[in-house]
Design a protein around this motif. Structure first.
Motif, PDB file in Angstrom:
ATOM      1  N   LEU A 373       0.825  -1.113  -0.046  1.00 35.54           N
ATOM      2  CA  LEU A 373      -0.031  -0.230   0.059  1.00 35.54           C
ATOM      3  C   LEU A 373       0.869   1.176   0.194  1.00 35.54           C
ATOM      4  CD1 LEU A 373      -2.622   1.288   0.094  1.00 35.54           C
ATOM      5  CD2 LEU A 373      -2.749   1.284   2.751  1.00 35.54           C
ATOM      6  N   TRP A 375       0.244   4.589  -0.554  1.00 41.68           N
ATOM      7  CA  TRP A 375      -0.808   5.602  -0.481  1.00 41.68           C
ATOM      8  C   TRP A 375      -0.278   6.902  -1.307  1.00 41.68           C
ATOM      9  CZ3 TRP A 375      -5.438   6.008  -1.828  1.00 41.68           C
ATOM     10  CH2 TRP A 375      -6.408   7.288  -1.403  1.00 41.68           C
ATOM     11  N   ARG A 379      -2.218   8.031  -4.371  1.00 41.19           N
ATOM     12  CA  ARG A 379      -3.658   8.707  -4.288  1.00 41.19           C
ATOM     13  C   ARG A 379      -4.054   9.668  -5.344  1.00 41.19           C
ATOM     14  NH1 ARG A 379      -1.331  12.677   0.644  1.00 41.19           N
ATOM     15  NH2 ARG A 379       0.086  13.831  -0.533  1.00 41.19           N
TER      16      ARG A 379
END
Length: 451
Positions: A373, A375, A379
């Protein structure tokens, strides 16, 4: 000759393989007989695994047959970003995997004596009108990672550039000639469409395969869950022209400008790539028309002898997904999200999965694990994909006349250049009469008319 058929498909015939008949068992089943699937099967078979490959259509009939087949560790403006986002050690691991992939192809070609127009060549990352500081930052990053690279103000291109970075000892080849030779060593079932996978059972239109380990190497993994890959990547189209009548110049090229073009040679044909766009987001500045106009300005005396298009999976954090499909499916594995660098990406994936599925350590595993992950790095792309999905799901909802994708119900968009229906949410594509061309959808459309 077929319209919009690649030069690779025009010049190579891979012998047909039989379809699956009935029910069989295997230690490993690989779904997809493109570059990734066959390399994975080859590497596993070398380690003593009993492997079968299931292909819905023909060997190399998907994205591998539509690539420009640059075998390079230089992946655009990537290494400066990797260092900034993940650190130098991470970037070194990525670079090492890609450079080893080039050598991996050469070893197989020599060991199996495959004639496939393999040759080493320099690759130039260049700009005609953009910010050359981006190139200098990429050069600095490349040198930190040990690449043999140098800055150039001039290149062999027949037009001036603002700047370029030359990466030596890259390569190019004929991808289908390579697959023809590689596939001779493997058990492949063609015209065998996978309908569903349940634990260790693969149900196809021609029978059933039971396997201890299953690899999804079908470009875009079609199960919605687990894995949720539709939330983690989108697909993009790109276009290629094969031009005759162009005076030869050395090297391969990748433009970093917004409308930048890529170049490489196959015999006496110049392959020009560009005109890309997000699948389902068609504009005048995209597609064959835009590419032909650009090529015509650069090479006014050239003649187009072939043209084709490709589709690439683009992960939000710009890193491939290679490894365990999901924590909830311990026997499933995946290789997807190779972006526009499917040749070295496929080889790196094959080496990683062969080690992982044999119970051995792979230094690449933490880099490409699907369970990551990132992010911060993903994002922006994630929210952009959410926007497209909401728009696609909502479009035409009340009118009910817009054709919808059978994958998750997004409204399809007509691509007049290719005469196809495209899904702006997850990238499925369909022919003018609704026939399925690209996943993750698994069903064709019904009662659809072209525009």
């Amino acid at each position: 000759m077929k319209e919009n058929e690649s030069i690779w498909k025009k010049t190579t015939v891979i012998p047909h393989r039989p379809a699956l008949e009935g029910e069989i068992q295997a230690e490993v089943a690989v779904i997809g007989a493109g570059m990734a699937g066959l390399l994975i099967a080859y590497e596993l078979q070398k380690r003593g695994k009993k492997v079968v490959v299931l292909e819905a259509d023909r060997i190399g009939g998907g994205q591998t047959g539509n690539t420009t087949a640059k075998v390079t560790a230089q992946h655009g403006l990537i290494y400066d970003k990797l260092i900034r986002c993940f650190g130098e050690d991470f970037a070194k691991g990525y670079a090492k995997a890609q450079r080893q992939a080039i050598d991996g192809f050469e070893r197989i070609i020599r060991a199996e004596r495959i004639e496939c127009h393999w040759e080493r060549a320099d690759l130039y990352l260049y700009t005609v009108s953009g910010d050359e500081r981006l190139l200098r930052r990429e050069l600095a990053a490349a040198k930190r990672l040990g690449f043999p690279a140098e800055y150039c103000l001039e290149t062999p291109l027949p037009f001036p550039v603002k700047g370029a970075v030359r990466f030596s000892e890259q390569a190019q080849f004929h991808p289908l000639e390579f697959l023809r030779g590689l596939s001779e060593k493997l058990t492949v079932y063609e015209k065998t469409e996978v309908l569903r996978v349940r634990e260790h059972r693969i149900e196809t239109n021609r029978g059933v395969v039971t396997a201890k380990q299953i690899v999804f190497a079908c470009h875009y993994p079609f199960p919605v869950a687990p894995g949720m890959y539709f939330l983690r990547q989108h697909q993009e189209r790109s276009y290629v022209l094969a031009l005759s009548g162009v005076p030869h110049f050395d090297g391969m090229y990748y433009g970093i400008d917004g409308d930048g073009l890529s170049y490489r040679w196959y015999e006496d044909l110049l392959l020009v790539g560009g005109g890309g766009h997000r699948t389902g987001e068609v504009a005048e500045a995209c597609g064959f028309r835009a590419l032909e106009a650009q090529a015509g300005e650069r090479f006014p005396c050239a003649k187009t002898v072939a043209r084709w298009s490709a589709q690439d999976c683009m992960p939000h954090d710009e890193l491939p997904f290679v490894g365990h499909f999901s924590l909830w499916r311990p026997g499933w594995y995946v290789a997807t999200g190779l972006k526009k660098w499917g040749m070295t990406g496929s080889m790196a994936a094959a080496k990683l999965l062969a080690a992982q599925m044999s119970g051995r350590h792979s230094a690449s595993a933490p880099l490409f694990t699907p369970q990551r992950l990132h992010w911060r790095a993903s994002r922006k792309a994630f929210w952009n994909d959410v926007k497209h999905s909401v728009k696609g799901l909502g479009k035409g909802f009340f009118r009910g006349k817009t054709p919808r994708c059978p994958h998750m119900g997004c409204a399809l968009v007509w691509n007049p250049d290719e005469k196809t229906w495209e899904c702006p949410c997850h990238g499925s594509r369909f022919g003018a009469r609704g026939e399925l061309l690209d996943g993750p959808a698994q069903k064709s459309l019904k009662n659809v008319k072209s525009l």
